[in-house]
Design a protein around this motif. Structure first.
Motif, PDB file in Angstrom:
ATOM      1  N   ASP A 277     -30.985  -7.836 -17.931  1.00  0.00           N
ATOM      2  CA  ASP A 277     -30.647  -7.389 -16.577  1.00  0.00           C
ATOM      3  C   ASP A 277     -30.708  -5.870 -16.437  1.00  0.00           C
ATOM      4  OD1 ASP A 277     -30.194 -10.013 -15.754  1.00  0.00           O
ATOM      5  OD2 ASP A 277     -28.090  -9.949 -16.383  1.00  0.00           O
ATOM      6  N   GLU A 278     -30.418  -5.159 -17.524  1.00  0.00           N
ATOM      7  CA  GLU A 278     -30.285  -3.712 -17.410  1.00  0.00           C
ATOM      8  C   GLU A 278     -31.529  -2.933 -17.809  1.00  0.00           C
ATOM      9  OE1 GLU A 278     -26.897  -2.721 -19.755  1.00  0.00           O
ATOM     10  OE2 GLU A 278     -25.446  -3.528 -18.301  1.00  0.00           O
ATOM     11  N   SER A 279     -32.426  -3.515 -18.562  1.00  0.00           N
ATOM     12  CA  SER A 279     -33.586  -2.781 -19.088  1.00  0.00           C
ATOM     13  C   SER A 279     -34.890  -3.357 -18.532  1.00  0.00           C
ATOM     14  CB  SER A 279     -33.600  -2.831 -20.619  1.00  0.00           C
ATOM     15  OG  SER A 279     -34.815  -2.324 -21.132  1.00  0.00           O
ATOM     16  N   ASP A 280     -35.668  -2.530 -17.854  1.00  0.00           N
ATOM     17  CA  ASP A 280     -36.974  -2.965 -17.351  1.00  0.00           C
ATOM     18  C   ASP A 280     -37.926  -3.265 -18.496  1.00  0.00           C
ATOM     19  OD1 ASP A 280     -36.187  -2.768 -14.714  1.00  0.00           O
ATOM     20  OD2 ASP A 280     -36.929  -0.714 -14.465  1.00  0.00           O
ATOM     21  N   ASP A 281     -37.793  -2.515 -19.593  1.00  0.00           N
ATOM     22  CA  ASP A 281     -38.675  -2.744 -20.740  1.00  0.00           C
ATOM     23  C   ASP A 281     -38.404  -4.106 -21.357  1.00  0.00           C
ATOM     24  OD1 ASP A 281     -40.625  -2.022 -22.682  1.00  0.00           O
ATOM     25  OD2 ASP A 281     -39.015  -1.602 -24.106  1.00  0.00           O
ATOM     26  N   VAL A 282     -37.136  -4.444 -21.543  1.00  0.00           N
ATOM     27  CA  VAL A 282     -36.776  -5.759 -22.094  1.00  0.00           C
ATOM     28  C   VAL A 282     -37.286  -6.854 -21.171  1.00  0.00           C
ATOM     29  CG1 VAL A 282     -34.857  -7.286 -22.668  1.00  0.00           C
ATOM     30  CG2 VAL A 282     -34.769  -4.878 -23.330  1.00  0.00           C
ATOM     31  N   LYS A 283     -37.076  -6.673 -19.894  1.00  0.00           N
ATOM     32  CA  LYS A 283     -37.481  -7.675 -18.906  1.00  0.00           C
ATOM     33  C   LYS A 283     -38.992  -7.891 -18.936  1.00  0.00           C
ATOM     34  CE  LYS A 283     -34.993  -7.181 -15.385  1.00  0.00           C
ATOM     35  NZ  LYS A 283     -34.399  -6.631 -14.165  1.00  0.00           N
ATOM     36  N   THR A 284     -39.737  -6.797 -18.910  1.00  0.00           N
ATOM     37  CA  THR A 284     -41.200  -6.894 -18.874  1.00  0.00           C
ATOM     38  C   THR A 284     -41.741  -7.525 -20.149  1.00  0.00           C
ATOM     39  OG1 THR A 284     -41.342  -4.947 -17.449  1.00  0.00           O
ATOM     40  CG2 THR A 284     -43.332  -5.586 -18.638  1.00  0.00           C
ATOM     41  N   ARG A 285     -41.222  -7.110 -21.311  1.00  0.00           N
ATOM     42  CA  ARG A 285     -41.738  -7.611 -22.590  1.00  0.00           C
ATOM     43  C   ARG A 285     -41.458  -9.103 -22.751  1.00  0.00           C
ATOM     44  NH1 ARG A 285     -41.484  -3.489 -26.449  1.00  0.00           N
ATOM     45  NH2 ARG A 285     -42.008  -5.017 -28.049  1.00  0.00           N
TER      46      ARG A 285
END
Length: 462
Positions: A277-285
């Motif tokens: 929820d907090e990291s765009d990088d985590v979400k995208t990967r």
């Protein structure tokens, strides 16, 4: 040495001896200097001869091949391959358990050690324990460890698991696998070995197959699957760390020996984590990985059945995919979003979870081919000069075009009649995307509040 080499050395020393005797009584200073010079030359000559001889021997030795010896040495440290139980040995075991025979043959014991259903049986361990020959057999011990790891949830609580540790620890043969196990016994055959080995894997963050091979373990066992699951649980709470995220995505999720239910649990835990929820990088990967893993999950818009039982994760994945599609269409396909359509539709992503699909003309597809990646597999095709964008809210469906014009809204009944399958392979036309709408509004003036009100009538709000 060859005869030629021996003859050469004899010649050199004989020559030095003759010259030395011939000049022994010469007192001339000039003669003494010449004798010393010639002696040095002779020694240099001899040294070159030694070097040439040594080089010839080295070349001959380097050409020597000992395949049998090499194979034997490699087999000492090689992990044995699991054996299938022979039918004759299974019959022998049945006869033993039925009381028809009092013992098992050594060959049957070695073979059945690799059969988990029998190897973890207390009666079988009693047979093994009574045979010093079997307890000193590296292949039999490897078979027992394989069987116990294959039934780890059950076998780790058995009393004979302690005896198996003792058998590994007291082995004194040359087998490299067992020596490696002896060095790392707390990581292999204790009740907390799963947690300890997982910590070791995470500390090094090496490829999983490399780590498994390093400890000489069998990859396709319940024990290893539990170790990988333990690694996954530890990673989930630390996905905001780039190194941990890399390890989780490429090693944990990328491991091909997960049971499908376990794999879904790992994906679900990661998607529902705080870092997602907090990291765009985590979400995208994470989204990129699971969407392109078509053999296990894939795009939930194209493979909804694969996501059964993961409704919350599916919703979050769909929201991210829709967000990416909105940004792509209104920022890439459109060259000028002067009416802020992207910002308007992004407000509806979280509260409604619409399903999206860009429909590209051949011209736009060619123009944007460098932007189209694996994530564009769901893109549709469209005739005409304008690309289009579909947002399906369930109770209503919205169609936008890349050029300035109107936004078209279909209610649920019209959608079911004319746009039932928005992920069809057949090309879309301008007529079917415009003709049957129940409401349309041009992108002029106060178009945003008007469209908001129209959507609100179907229960759709930002």
């Amino acid at each position: 040495w060859r005869k030629a080499d021996v003859s050469f050395l004899r010649y050199v020393f004989a020559r030095m001896t003759r010259r030395s005797l011939a000049r022994r009584y010469t007192v001339s200073k000039k003669t003494e200097v010449m004798s010393l010079r010639e002696s040095l030359q002779n020694l240099t000559f001899a040294n070159r001869g030694f070097n040439d001889t040594t080089a010839r021997h080295q070349r001959r030795f380097s050409d020597v091949s000992l395949p049998t010896l090499t194979k034997v040495i490699d087999s000492i440290d090689a992990l044995a391959k699991p054996l299938k139980p022979a039918a004759s040995h299974l019959r022998e075991w049945e006869a033993y358990t039925a009381g028809l025979t009092e013992q098992l043959s050594p060959r049957a014991i070695r073979n059945l050690s690799w059969y988990p259903e029998i190897a973890v049986d207390t009666r079988f361990w009693n047979v093994v324990n009574a045979s010093d020959r079997i307890k000193n057999s590296a292949k039999s011990i490897q078979g027992l460890v394989y069987s116990y790891h294959s039934r780890w949830a059950y076998a780790k609580q058995l009393p004979q698991c302690f005896e198996l540790r003792k058998a590994v620890n007291t082995y004194r043969g040359p087998n490299g696998v067992l020596r490696k196990w002896q060095e790392n016994l707390p990581l292999l055959l204790f009740t907390d070995s799963v947690k300890r080995l997982a910590e070791e894997f995470l500390k090094k963050k090496m490829p999983l197959e490399h780590s498994i091979t390093e400890f000489r373990l069998f990859g396709e066992t319940q024990f290893i699957r539990e170790v990988v699951s333990e690694c996954a649980q530890s990673c989930t709470s630390r996905l905001d760390d780039p190194a941990t995220l890399d390890y989780f995505v490429y090693q944990i999720l990328g491991w091909d020996k997960h049971e499908i239910g376990t794999f879904k649990e790992h994906v679900n835990a990661a998607v529902m984590s705080k870092a997602f929820d907090e990291s765009d990088d985590v979400k995208t990967r994470l989204v990129d990985y699971v969407v392109n893993d078509v053999n296990r999950l894939g795009d939930p818009r194209l493979r909804p059945a694969s996501w059964i039982g993961m409704e919350d994760s599916k919703k979050k994945i769909l929201q991210q995919l829709t967000r990416e599609d909105i940004v792509f269409f209104f920022k890439k396909v459109m060259t000028n979003d002067r009416h802020k359509r992207a910002d308007f539709w992004l407000r509806y992503v979280h509260s409604n979870t619409p399903v999206s699909r860009p429909l590209l003309t051949d011209t736009d597809r060619y123009r944007l081919q460098s932007e189209l990646r694996d994530g564009s597999k769901h893109f549709g095709k469209k005739d005409g000069s304008q690309s289009a964008f579909i947002l399906d809210f369930g109770e209503a469906l919205v169609v936008e075009f890349n050029e300035v014009g109107k936004v078209y809204i279909f209610n649920s009944s019209e959608k079911r009649r004319f746009l039932r399958d928005i992920f069809r392979n057949k090309r879309f036309t301008d007529g079917e995307l415009k003709r049957y709408e129940v409401y349309s509004k041009t992108h002029q003036g106060n178009w945003q509040p008007v469209v908001e009100q129209a959507l609100a009538q179907s229960g759709i709000r930002p």
